[in-house]
Design an enzyme around this catalytic site. Structure first.
Site, mmCIF file in Angstrom:
data_model
loop_
_atom_site.group_PDB
_atom_site.id
_atom_site.type_symbol
_atom_site.label_atom_id
_atom_site.label_comp_id
_atom_site.label_asym_id
_atom_site.label_seq_id
_atom_site.Cartn_x
_atom_site.Cartn_y
_atom_site.Cartn_z
ATOM 1 N N PRO A 2 0.812 -1.225 0.000
ATOM 2 C CA PRO A 2 0.000 0.000 0.000
ATOM 3 C C PRO A 2 0.843 1.271 0.000
ATOM 4 O O PRO A 2 1.817 1.378 0.743
ATOM 5 C CB PRO A 2 -0.810 -0.103 1.294
ATOM 6 N N GLU A 3 0.469 2.205 -0.857
ATOM 7 C CA GLU A 3 1.111 3.523 -0.910
ATOM 8 C C GLU A 3 0.026 4.568 -0.649
ATOM 9 O O GLU A 3 -1.078 4.210 -0.254
ATOM 10 C CB GLU A 3 1.763 3.725 -2.286
ATOM 11 N N LYS A 59 2.136 7.410 4.272
ATOM 12 C CA LYS A 59 1.448 6.114 4.208
ATOM 13 C C LYS A 59 0.901 5.698 5.571
ATOM 14 O O LYS A 59 0.500 4.558 5.761
ATOM 15 C CB LYS A 59 2.414 5.034 3.705
ATOM 16 N N ARG A 278 14.674 -2.302 -5.887
ATOM 17 C CA ARG A 278 13.256 -2.405 -6.240
ATOM 18 C C ARG A 278 13.092 -2.524 -7.743
ATOM 19 O O ARG A 278 13.766 -1.834 -8.516
ATOM 20 C CB ARG A 278 12.498 -1.137 -5.770
#
Ligand SMILES: [Zn+2]
Length: 303
Positions: A2-3, A59, A278
């Site tokens: 989740p961002e 976040k 990433r």
């Protein structure tokens, strides 16, 4: 993972449902959820408190309680915060499937449960258990988040502010965007999407942006995040909204997770590289790799 758009979706769905409700009881099922704070301490502070509001910073979810405390929660990799009606997930729409047996929001992965005074429950589920919570008083709250970066939807997030943050930095733009000290709430998905929208190569040094690139990136970050919110977030893995439903942003990614698929602008295959550990996706034809130092005017070649 989740961002900002996913956390914002949860926040917007939950706040009208839980604001003003009293929490009859918090049960911390997994002590790791609130480590190093003791579960009993959280439970004692939360039990009987009235919910004044649910907000977001970066976040983080901020559950404001009456009195002096705010319960801060972070979903990390696979956390979900779902409103449950009796033994069923909240589902206002008729005919929609309830996700009773789904891993992401199943009772098997319950880390904490809030019993509300209207008979409903709020579940923090988290298969991988990286999600966290901590209690902080209102004086400490400001200090705790002082070093977190600018909120992308605030008036402070301007092209000039972005330029000032990036000035002199040799880190790749992708890493620059992932660093929560700069722009709060942007993570791996929306950094890729924003860089594509700004037509900037993820490996361009952050400090190499010219004024027009800074303006393009600022607008692109906002547009990418807004697109995510409009589609209820992205459910690549475990993310579910407060009703246990998937978002649909993953169906409309411009570049993220689209390795080998044609660019939506130019048909060139999207490339995947690794930046800061990433997976990073970009179009090698649409996204310009900037020089190390911005130059005032383009170098002239002799005819
Ligand atoms: Zn392209």
């Amino acid at each position: 993972m989740p961002e900002l758009p996913e956390v914002e979706t949860v926040c917007r769905q939950l706040e009208p449902e839980i604001e003003g409700r009293r929490i009859e009881r918090l049960e911390v099922i997994d002590a790791r959820w609130c480590e190093p704070q003791a579960p009993a301490r959280l439970e004692a502070a939360v039990d009987g408190a009235r919910i004044e509001g649910l907000g977001r910073r970066g976040k983080y979810l901020l559950l404001a309680l009456d009195g002096e405390w705010t319960l801060v929660m972070h979903l990390r990799m696979t956390g979900n915060l779902v409103l449950v009606e009796g033994d069923r997930k909240l589902d206002p729409s008729e005919g929609r499937r309830l996700y009773e047996n789904e891993r992401s929001v199943s009772e098997r992965h319950l880390r904490a449960r809030f019993d509300l005074d209207d008979g409903r429950q709020l579940w923090f589920t988290d298969p991988r258990r990286f999600g966290e919570a901590f209690l902080i008083d209102n004086a400490g709250l400001e200090e705790r988040f002082a070093r977190l970066g600018v909120e992308p939807f605030s008036a402070e997030f301007t092209a000039e502010a972005l330029g000032a943050m990036a000035a002199g930095r040799t880190a790749p733009l992708k890493s620059f965007l992932l660093d929560q000290k700069h722009v709060a709430g942007v993570g791996n998905i929306y950094a890729d999407e924003a860089l594509f929208r700004a037509r900037l190569h993820p490996l361009s040094p952050a400090g190499s942006m010219k004024t027009e690139h800074q303006a393009a990136l600022r607008d692109a970050v906002v547009a990418a995040l807004e697109a995510g919110i409009d589609r209820g977030g992205a459910s690549i893995d475990d993310y579910r909204d407060a009703r246990g439903e998937k978002g649909t942003m993953q169906d409309e990614f411009l570049v993220h997770t689209r390795e080998g698929q044609p660019c939506r602008q130019c048909d060139e295959p999207i490339v995947r590289i690794v930046v800061s550990g990433r997976s990073t996706y970009y179009c090698p034809s649409c996204q310009v790799r900037l020089r190390r130092r911005p130059r005032r005017r383009p170098a002239r070649r002799s005819p």
